[in-house]
Scaffold this motif. Structure first.
Motif, mmCIF file in Angstrom:
data_model
loop_
_atom_site.group_PDB
_atom_site.id
_atom_site.type_symbol
_atom_site.label_atom_id
_atom_site.label_comp_id
_atom_site.label_asym_id
_atom_site.label_seq_id
_atom_site.Cartn_x
_atom_site.Cartn_y
_atom_site.Cartn_z
ATOM 1 N N ASP A 1 2.278 3.659 -5.147
ATOM 2 C CA ASP A 1 3.589 3.329 -4.123
ATOM 3 C C ASP A 1 4.219 2.098 -4.772
ATOM 4 O O ASP A 1 5.525 1.727 -4.818
ATOM 5 N N ALA A 2 3.480 1.122 -5.395
ATOM 6 C CA ALA A 2 4.067 -0.205 -5.854
ATOM 7 C C ALA A 2 4.883 0.209 -6.908
ATOM 8 O O ALA A 2 5.960 -0.254 -7.366
ATOM 9 N N TYR A 3 4.483 1.223 -7.688
ATOM 10 C CA TYR A 3 5.173 1.533 -9.021
ATOM 11 C C TYR A 3 6.493 2.382 -8.616
ATOM 12 O O TYR A 3 7.632 1.965 -9.326
ATOM 13 N N ALA A 4 6.446 3.096 -7.704
ATOM 14 C CA ALA A 4 7.685 3.586 -7.013
ATOM 15 C C ALA A 4 8.651 2.582 -6.541
ATOM 16 O O ALA A 4 10.007 2.970 -6.859
ATOM 17 N N ALA A 5 8.224 1.723 -5.888
ATOM 18 C CA ALA A 5 9.158 0.729 -5.482
ATOM 19 C C ALA A 5 9.976 0.024 -6.709
ATOM 20 O O ALA A 5 10.994 -0.249 -6.523
ATOM 21 N N ALA A 6 8.996 -0.377 -7.620
ATOM 22 C CA ALA A 6 9.318 -1.069 -8.906
ATOM 23 C C ALA A 6 10.564 -0.269 -9.272
ATOM 24 O O ALA A 6 11.708 -0.619 -9.861
ATOM 25 N N LYS A 7 10.138 1.171 -9.819
ATOM 26 C CA LYS A 7 11.160 2.175 -10.471
ATOM 27 C C LYS A 7 12.338 2.194 -9.585
ATOM 28 O O LYS A 7 13.557 2.214 -10.211
ATOM 29 N N ASP A 8 12.403 2.259 -8.192
ATOM 30 C CA ASP A 8 13.569 2.500 -7.322
ATOM 31 C C ASP A 8 14.499 1.065 -7.369
ATOM 32 O O ASP A 8 15.610 1.214 -7.541
ATOM 33 N N TYR A 9 13.771 -0.068 -7.622
ATOM 34 C CA TYR A 9 14.478 -1.358 -7.538
ATOM 35 C C TYR A 9 15.097 -1.295 -8.663
ATOM 36 O O TYR A 9 16.608 -1.669 -8.888
#
Length: 554
Positions: free
Chosen positions: A538-546
């Motif tokens: 989830d943290a990886y996805a948040a960073a990618k979206d950011y």
């Protein structure tokens, strides 16, 4: 009437019986008798004077139970007195009042009405004016059982008040134990507050680090014993504490694996006060029973943590896995608990093959190994090849995290974040305006219906449509606000994916610690290929979206 002779008078006169009394004294610190600070002394003086003033009493013996509850009769002096009553060494029991004898209505009645009469024991309660020999009717008076009921109820009431008071302190996060857990000490000015005891805390940190790094529970215990580190009980005694534990006495200061395991599972070390794990069944039955975990009282941030919460959670996750220890070693296998067959989902078994040129290890599906019935295939893979594949994949993921970390730092330093926030705020205002407009339209439906401008069916249909549009707008507004919070806070070094992976940027050799911290599960396919499921998805996805959302404007 003929007068009796002197001989007849002497022969019918009863001989005075001499009693051997037991002076029984009791003071409880649990049932509310603390206000009688000199109770033991006053009881002893009262009973001693009473026995000395009686010509029919000789050789009184004193029995004192100091600090013993009256709710049961498992008291050292009382049991010794009972043994000597049965042996005939004493035949009379004297107490100050019935509450000193006991506060258990059923138990007191059993002794006064059955046991003592059967043993021909005289019972005297001085203040209650009860004497089973001189005034047998006093024993059958309603006052006696009534006072026993009052004494019993008094103890029950005190027990409830004490329990309620302790529960309140637990909910307030105050420590109420007699001894602080290993690694902590009580604050000198407030015994309900815990402070770190640094020498013991250093051992606690080592235990967590060793376990997360691949050492087994038994291996940790052996290492501590080899280093001469005293176990928690021995350490407390060395600090001058009057600590006694039956099991610890037999260990001679050595660490058992159970003590290591207990420390590894104790959430107290994260700064969370967890109490109420056990309770006494009742105020009469002093037996401790375990409390279900969901009923424990936990209060966070009550004291300084020794162990970070993320390390504690990693350790707990390891206990849920099958982490077998290598034979004759103190460490668990590198991939223990992290390997699964990609098809059947069962664990992979580790095997060794000995060849003239050396030994090598491989993994095989446990379903195939046990059944050989076509339920699954071998899915075999050599240990060294698996280790190399996992290491290369981890390095790639770590490099990606480092690159993303640098990109996010660039975005945060530029004006992109502020511009993005303004755009999102404008969008949220538009959505809120639209929602207010729909709300007004919905409110006007009812007057239109009552005025006959629309039918009843049209009213309900239109109302439902408006509510559905509002629900969609509410969901969008919540999503926009979450994005605003995310952008304002940035996705920087606090992001778990980035921080956890980036700290292994110089990883040269695969370690148990890296596997535990970064990998959730490794799936082995037939033919030797693998799929790695990493943690922090989830943290990886948040960073990618950011990065995708703000990278173009940076």
């Amino acid at each position: 009437m003929a007068r009796k002779s002197k001989y007849e008078e002497r022969s019918t006169r009863p001989r005075a019986r001499l009693w051997k009394p037991a002076l029984y004294v009791r003071l409880s610190r649990e049932d509310g008798d603390r206000e009688e600070s000199d109770s033991i002394v006053s009881q002893r003086e009262l009973l001693t004077e009473f026995a000395a003033a009686r010509e029919d009493m000789v050789d009184p013996r004193l029995y004192t139970d100091d600090g013993c509850t009256g709710t049961d009769f498992d008291r050292p002096a009382f049991q010794r007195m009972l043994e000597e009553l049965r042996a005939g060494k004493i035949d009379c029991v004297i107490v100050k009042d019935l509450s000193r004898f006991g506060r258990n209505y059923v138990g007191v009645g059993e002794y006064l009405e059955r046991v003592f009469p059967m043993l021909n024991v005289r019972f005297i309660s001085v203040n209650d004016q009860v004497d089973s020999f001189l005034d047998p009717r006093s024993m059958n008076n309603l006052v006696v059982p009534f006072k026993n009921i009052i004494n019993d109820e008094y103890c029950r009431d005190i027990s409830n008040k004490v329990r309620a008071s302790l529960d309140l302190k637990r909910r307030q996060g105050k420590f109420i134990g007699s001894f602080a857990s290993y690694g902590y000490r009580k604050a000198p000015d407030d015994h309900s507050r815990l402070l770190i005891d640094e020498p013991a805390a250093a051992v606690v940190r080592d235990i967590f680090d060793w376990f997360a790094g691949g050492m087994s529970v038994l291996g940790i215990a052996k290492r501590l014993n080899a280093a001469g580190v005293p176990n928690p009980a021995a350490y407390k005694r060395a600090q001058g504490m009057n600590y006694r534990h039956p099991a610890a006495e037999k260990l001679d200061g050595l660490w058992p694996d159970s003590s290591v395991r207990r420390i590894l599972k104790n959430r107290l070390y994260t700064g969370t006060m967890v109490q109420g794990k056990n309770r006494i069944k009742s105020y009469k039955l002093h037996i401790s029973e375990a409390v279900p975990e969901e009923e424990w009282i936990a209060v966070e941030k009550t004291h300084e943590a020794i162990i970070p919460s993320d390390l504690f959670e990693r350790v707990q996750s390891l206990f849920e896995r099958d982490t077998r220890t290598a034979p004759a070693k103190k460490e668990v296998y590198l991939f223990s608990g992290f390997l699964r067959c990609a098809d059947c989902g069962r664990a992979m078994n580790r095997k060794q093959i000995s060849q003239p040129y050396g030994d090598y290890h491989y993994y095989i599906c446990s379903t195939f190994k046990k059944q050989h019935s076509g339920a699954c295939t071998k899915h075999t893979i050599r240990s060294d090849r698996l280790e190399q594949a996992v290491l290369e994949t981890l390095r790639h993921q770590i490099a990606l995290a480092v690159e993303m970390d640098e990109l996010i730092a660039t975005i945060n330093q530029s004006g992109a974040r502020n511009r993005s926030v303004k755009h999102l705020v404008d969008e949220r205002v538009q959505l809120e305006t639209e929602r207010s407009r729909i709300e007004q339209m919905k409110l006007s439906l009812y007057p239109d219906w009552k005025a006959g401008d629309i039918s009843r069916d049209e009213y309900h249909r239109l109302k439902e449509q408006f509510e559905q549009r509002q629900a969609k707008l509410d969901a969008r507004i919540i999503s926009i606000q979450a994005r605003i919070d995310e952008v304002q806070n940035g996705v920087d070094e606090t992001n778990s994916f980035l921080s956890q992976f980036a700290k292994y940027r110089n990883l040269q050799k695969l370690t148990r610690e890296a596997v535990v911290e970064l990998i959730d599960m490794i799936y082995v396919h037939e033919g030797g290929s693998i799929t790695i499921r990493f943690k922090f998805s989830d943290a990886y996805a948040a960073a990618k979206d950011y990065i995708q959302d703000h990278g173009q404007t940076a």
